[in-house]
Design a protein around this motif. Structure first.
Motif: not given
Length: 436
Positions: A322-328
């Motif tokens: 979720l954190a990786i997705i959130l960064g984009f």
């Protein structure tokens, strides 16, 4: 070791699909405030920090054979050195130093793999590690209170903000004690939602940035060596930032001890301290190569484990994804950024104390005699320097040793030079599954 009887999900248990997302989201919320605060204070991109924290956590889980439920976020211990390195060598210089710090972790991990961990525990016995864990928990207490009172970053004291933080804190206590069933494992998430709703009611949430944010955006990745000032030696940057890793390794060991106590497994023995240190080092090197701050296991997320008794690595991996997705995702990132700082301050107050209490437990179970003058002097020095915010600064904008790093260094030095090293507690207790 006897596992905690009230655990909800064990390390390898996969949560039901209906709750998987919420449990992972809870961990994302818990780490979000501190994780983005570090890049804000150091001039790095918070979106990059989110991506590198998620990527670093997945790397960490892989190196620890998916047996260690820990989340890696931005390290506060490197704030001073990164700021100093940025002033001297630019952002690129700071990132070179960050990568070198990760390399120090890798080197120490290889030494632990070759020679075992007892030599390291001789340097870091319970009389050193216990107070350092307390410092980890309480050393950032001023940050939590500053967020709660709106004084973080030089703001003026705000009673409404503090009341909102207390309301968030109180709701977490209430949900943890009163609720039953599924709701007992998401008290942190429910507390944040309660605080957010109250913030909306009292006009403390600004939806303007959310409306203006693009749905998707590319984080400002800052590749290694790019942006480094001309004429600045890479070795100077390495010597400025990398030595801090020798101290944050003590923080890492403390975090592993805390996590072992919370989960009821001896993670120092299995999957092994060498694996966790190695994974942390590789995650830090990857973060530095992409423009993110050095990584460390997060006390906030250990606190979530302690409160919810959900120890699943699947949940941690979900939070990392979720954190990786959130960064984009610009909209989602802006929405989470709209959470009042006071709300995250209330959450931090709830979680940091769990870590400090585990440090006290380390002293007790390590059989440290605080009636002994030597032990009393070592522990008091670590606590006062670490919590008091003492630091070493050499030159104008030069080498800086943070209070957390300095307190651990002082503990190591005092334990080495003062007579009576055998009275510093039972280091073997840290390795024993009967004591973790």
């Amino acid at each position: 070791m006897t596992a905690p009887r009230d655990r909800v999900l064990d390390v390898h248990d996969r949560p039901p699909p209906a709750t998987f997302f919420l449990l992972s989201l809870q961990h994302l919320f818990a780490m979000f405030g501190a994780n983005v605060l570090v890049p804000i204070l150091t001039g790095l991109d918070p979106s990059v920090a989110l991506v590198t924290s998620g990527l670093g956590t997945l790397i960490y889980l892989a190196f620890t054979k998916w047996r260690l439920p820990a989340y890696l976020g931005s390290s506060f211990a490197f704030i001073g050195p990164i700021v100093a390195a940025t002033q001297i060598g630019g952002t690129g210089g700071a990132l070179v130093g960050a990568c070198a710090a990760g390399a120090v972790y890798v080197a120490v991990a290889l030494l632990i793999r070759a020679f075992g961990v007892r030599w390291l525990l001789a340097i870091l016995p319970p009389i050193v590690v216990g107070p350092v864990i307390v410092v980890i928990g309480l050393g950032l207490a001023s940050v939590a209170v500053g967020m709660a009172q709106n004084t973080a970053g030089g703001g003026e004291y705000s009673l409404p903000h503090f009341l909102l933080a207390l309301a968030t804190l109180g709701s977490i206590f209430l949900y943890s004690i009163v609720l039953r069933g599924f709701f007992t494992v998401v008290p942190i998430l429910l507390g944040i939602l309660t605080g957010y709703a109250l913030g909306v009611v009292f006009g403390m949430v600004d939806f303007g940035p959310v409306a203006a944010a693009p749905f998707l955006r590319m984080p400002d990745f800052h590749l290694l060596f790019s942006g480094m000032k001309e004429g600045v030696s890479a070795w100077a940057m390495i010597l400025l930032v990398a030595p801090v890793a020798l101290v944050t390794i003590a923080e890492h060991i403390g975090g592993q001890i805390v996590l072992s106590r919370v989960v009821g497994r001896n993670f120092i023995a299995d999957p092994g301290l060498h694996r966790s240190v190695f994974g942390d080092g590789v995650a830090t090197m990857v973060a530095g190569a992409l423009g993110g701050p050095p990584a460390t296991t997060y006390g906030e997320n250990i606190g979530v484990l302690a409160v919810t008794r959900v120890f699943s690595v699947w949940v941690i991996g979900g939070a990392a994804t979720l954190a990786i997705i959130l960064g984009f995702v610009g909209k989602l990132s802006a929405f989470l950024s709209s959470i009042p700082t006071a709300v995250m301050g209330g959450v931090s107050i709830a979680l940091f104390g769990v870590i400090a209490s585990s440090g006290i437990r380390t002293l007790i179970e390590g059989k440290v005699d605080l009636g002994d003058k030597r032990n009393l002097l070592i522990s008091s020095t670590i606590l006062v320097i670490g919590i008091g915010g003492a630091s070493l600064k050499f030159g104008d904008g030069g080498f800086v040793v943070s209070s957390m790093a300095l307190s651990a260094l002082m503990g190591v030095v005092l334990n080495a030079v003062l007579p009576g090293r055998g009275t510093g507690g039972d280091a073997e207790a840290i390795l024993s599954s009967d004591h973790i």
